[in-house]
Design a protein around this motif. Structure first.
Motif, PDB file in Angstrom:
ATOM      1  N   VAL A 160       6.885 -11.778   5.164  1.00  0.00           N
ATOM      2  CA  VAL A 160       5.466 -11.601   4.831  1.00  0.00           C
ATOM      3  C   VAL A 160       5.322 -11.681   3.309  1.00  0.00           C
ATOM      4  O   VAL A 160       6.181 -11.200   2.575  1.00  0.00           O
ATOM      5  CB  VAL A 160       4.913 -10.268   5.381  1.00  0.00           C
ATOM      6  N   THR A 161       4.264 -12.306   2.844  1.00  0.00           N
ATOM      7  CA  THR A 161       4.026 -12.407   1.408  1.00  0.00           C
ATOM      8  C   THR A 161       3.219 -11.194   0.947  1.00  0.00           C
ATOM      9  O   THR A 161       2.585 -10.514   1.769  1.00  0.00           O
ATOM     10  CB  THR A 161       3.231 -13.678   1.070  1.00  0.00           C
ATOM     11  N   PRO A 162       3.223 -10.909  -0.360  1.00  0.00           N
ATOM     12  CA  PRO A 162       2.408  -9.796  -0.857  1.00  0.00           C
ATOM     13  C   PRO A 162       0.934  -9.965  -0.487  1.00  0.00           C
ATOM     14  O   PRO A 162       0.274  -8.988  -0.119  1.00  0.00           O
ATOM     15  CB  PRO A 162       2.607  -9.849  -2.367  1.00  0.00           C
ATOM     16  N   GLU A 163       0.431 -11.186  -0.559  1.00  0.00           N
ATOM     17  CA  GLU A 163      -0.973 -11.429  -0.238  1.00  0.00           C
ATOM     18  C   GLU A 163      -1.261 -11.147   1.232  1.00  0.00           C
ATOM     19  O   GLU A 163      -2.276 -10.541   1.574  1.00  0.00           O
ATOM     20  CB  GLU A 163      -1.362 -12.881  -0.576  1.00  0.00           C
ATOM     21  N   GLN A 164      -0.387 -11.592   2.116  1.00  0.00           N
ATOM     22  CA  GLN A 164      -0.575 -11.354   3.548  1.00  0.00           C
ATOM     23  C   GLN A 164      -0.510  -9.865   3.851  1.00  0.00           C
ATOM     24  O   GLN A 164      -1.281  -9.340   4.655  1.00  0.00           O
ATOM     25  CB  GLN A 164       0.476 -12.108   4.356  1.00  0.00           C
ATOM     26  N   CYS A 165       0.416  -9.180   3.213  1.00  0.00           N
ATOM     27  CA  CYS A 165       0.572  -7.736   3.404  1.00  0.00           C
ATOM     28  C   CYS A 165      -0.684  -7.003   2.954  1.00  0.00           C
ATOM     29  O   CYS A 165      -1.233  -6.174   3.681  1.00  0.00           O
ATOM     30  CB  CYS A 165       1.795  -7.266   2.626  1.00  0.00           C
ATOM     31  N   ASN A 166      -1.156  -7.315   1.742  1.00  0.00           N
ATOM     32  CA  ASN A 166      -2.350  -6.658   1.211  1.00  0.00           C
ATOM     33  C   ASN A 166      -3.573  -6.956   2.052  1.00  0.00           C
ATOM     34  O   ASN A 166      -4.444  -6.093   2.205  1.00  0.00           O
ATOM     35  CB  ASN A 166      -2.593  -7.074  -0.238  1.00  0.00           C
ATOM     36  N   SER A 167      -3.660  -8.156   2.615  1.00  0.00           N
ATOM     37  CA  SER A 167      -4.829  -8.487   3.433  1.00  0.00           C
ATOM     38  C   SER A 167      -4.849  -7.685   4.733  1.00  0.00           C
ATOM     39  O   SER A 167      -5.894  -7.549   5.360  1.00  0.00           O
ATOM     40  CB  SER A 167      -4.874  -9.987   3.740  1.00  0.00           C
ATOM     41  N   ARG A 168      -3.710  -7.111   5.107  1.00  0.00           N
ATOM     42  CA  ARG A 168      -3.642  -6.237   6.281  1.00  0.00           C
ATOM     43  C   ARG A 168      -3.969  -4.791   5.916  1.00  0.00           C
ATOM     44  O   ARG A 168      -3.932  -3.906   6.760  1.00  0.00           O
ATOM     45  CB  ARG A 168      -2.225  -6.268   6.882  1.00  0.00           C
ATOM     46  N   GLY A 169      -4.225  -4.547   4.619  1.00  0.00           N
ATOM     47  CA  GLY A 169      -4.518  -3.195   4.160  1.00  0.00           C
ATOM     48  C   GLY A 169      -3.274  -2.378   3.905  1.00  0.00           C
ATOM     49  O   GLY A 169      -3.312  -1.155   3.931  1.00  0.00           O
ATOM     50  N   CYS A 170      -2.161  -3.075   3.665  1.00  0.00           N
ATOM     51  CA  CYS A 170      -0.876  -2.409   3.477  1.00  0.00           C
ATOM     52  C   CYS A 170      -0.366  -2.562   2.052  1.00  0.00           C
ATOM     53  O   CYS A 170      -0.862  -3.370   1.285  1.00  0.00           O
ATOM     54  CB  CYS A 170       0.140  -2.988   4.463  1.00  0.00           C
ATOM     55  N   CYS A 171       0.636  -1.769   1.724  1.00  0.00           N
ATOM     56  CA  CYS A 171       1.276  -1.803   0.408  1.00  0.00           C
ATOM     57  C   CYS A 171       2.448  -2.769   0.443  1.00  0.00           C
ATOM     58  O   CYS A 171       3.094  -2.937   1.476  1.00  0.00           O
ATOM     59  CB  CYS A 171       1.805  -0.415   0.052  1.00  0.00           C
ATOM     60  N   PHE A 172       2.754  -3.375  -0.700  1.00  0.00           N
ATOM     61  CA  PHE A 172       3.904  -4.273  -0.801  1.00  0.00           C
ATOM     62  C   PHE A 172       4.724  -3.875  -2.009  1.00  0.00           C
ATOM     63  O   PHE A 172       4.219  -3.766  -3.116  1.00  0.00           O
ATOM     64  CB  PHE A 172       3.450  -5.727  -0.935  1.00  0.00           C
TER      65      PHE A 172
END
Length: 80
Positions: free
Chosen positions: A47-59
């Protein structure tokens, strides 16, 4: 053709700068300050940082062998 290449380069650079500027998009840094052993996985392999953040999660990829994409702490409100 040259203008198209310049446009593509601009987009790539913009994405590079945006991903390095902050890893907690829409979240406070306190919500993402979680000990590695307490992280709850929120992503999937690669998972990329952008994909992670778009899920409302921390990276945070600084610690190996723990989830890099993980659920943030929920800010609680006091209710009486």
């Amino acid at each position: 053709m040259e203008a198209r290449m310049l446009c593509l380069l601009a987009v790539v650079l913009a994405l590079g700068f945006s991903s390095s500027s902050g890893q907690y998009v829409g979240l406070s840094e306190n919500q993402c300050t979680i000990p590695a052993k307490d992280r709850v996985d929120c992503g999937y392999p690669e998972v990329t940082p952008e994909q992670c953040n778009s899920r409302g999660c921390c990276f945070d990829s600084s610690i190996p062998e723990v989830p890099w994409c993980f659920k943030p702490l929920q800010e609680s409100e006091c209710t009486f």
